[in-house]
Enzyme design. Sequence first.
Site, PDB file in Angstrom:
ATOM      1  N   GLU A  60      -6.936  10.452   6.202  1.00 51.07           N
ATOM      2  CA  GLU A  60      -8.212   9.658   5.691  1.00 51.07           C
ATOM      3  C   GLU A  60      -8.287   9.927   4.171  1.00 51.07           C
ATOM      4  OE1 GLU A  60      -9.155  10.552   9.960  1.00 51.07           O
ATOM      5  OE2 GLU A  60      -8.685  11.836   8.325  1.00 51.07           O
ATOM      6  N   THR A  61      -9.082   9.050   3.408  1.00 53.73           N
ATOM      7  CA  THR A  61      -9.762   9.092   1.928  1.00 53.73           C
ATOM      8  C   THR A  61     -10.985   8.512   2.156  1.00 53.73           C
ATOM      9  OG1 THR A  61      -7.312   8.340   1.256  1.00 53.73           O
ATOM     10  CG2 THR A  61      -9.238   7.755  -0.172  1.00 53.73           C
TER      11      THR A  61
END
Length: 322
Positions: A60-61
Amino acid sequence: MVIENLGNKKNKMSGTYEFVQLDVFTKTPLTGNPLAVFTDARGLTDQQMQTLAREMNLSETTFIFPRDPAIEAREGKKIRIFTVAEELPFAGHPTLGTALHLYASRAAPVSEQSDQITLDLKAGKIPVRFTANSENAGRNRVDGRVFGEMRQHDAEFGVTFSREEVVRVLGIAADEIPSEWPIQIVSTGLPFAIVGIRNQETLANLNFPHAQAAEFLKNSEAKFFYFLCPQRREKDRLEATARMFFYGGEDPATGSAAGCAASWMVQHGIANSDEQVLIRQGVEIRRPSEMYVRATRDGQRVTNVRVGGYAVEVLRGTVRLG
């Protein structure tokens, strides 16, 4: 796209955006679950955020959208979460890691009474409380000395699956899933199918069939299985090992699923109400992670679901889009 050393503050007109990278649910760099945090995402489109998440190539970002201080004090810090493939309404290690970054950088309103930051996510508001291990912990950067604990949404329990169906998909013996532990979909913001595994060795050697599992879950609310092996340890402490497979790979630590697992353990009498359980994940892929979870049984409801841990900063940089 060029990634370069962090210099002066970004210039919106030139299309440069600063990011930090953290390892979450660990105190040790290069372990845990890595997370990229874009510290000021104003000006980015949805497509650009998705492309940046693919460029970071992490599970994830997150993207922080600063707002007027009065709005942030009332509504919380606006955050969006992307995987390499899609935007998520909620995810655990991005929520905790982003909150620890905001706390360390003093970039979000912190309640003086509770040492708490609230994140405003697509799934709703998530409060995160902090406990520092020393007076100078977490000043300017995330250093593994501040414990953060998020409170997730109250647990929602969904359908159960038959043990026979699931072991057929997984290719393991039926007695490896105890009959007294329901295979059940649970959500505290993101739904997972929780599967209790009897033996650690079985979990460690699980050869996960990605295509068959996706086909099995495609008509359910859950997109992913979360495998959990809870066992009593010394001094009667409950610990668990876990694994979660997604997007053709494996996740080092799944904080959203850990909240579901805590709720599931309390609901089915595996853990006591408010008992803190240590969940270890990521060992098999050499990214060991530790998540501290607990939940409250209130009659027929499971509430006050909490997932906590540490994080450490490992990288800073600037992405140039122009």
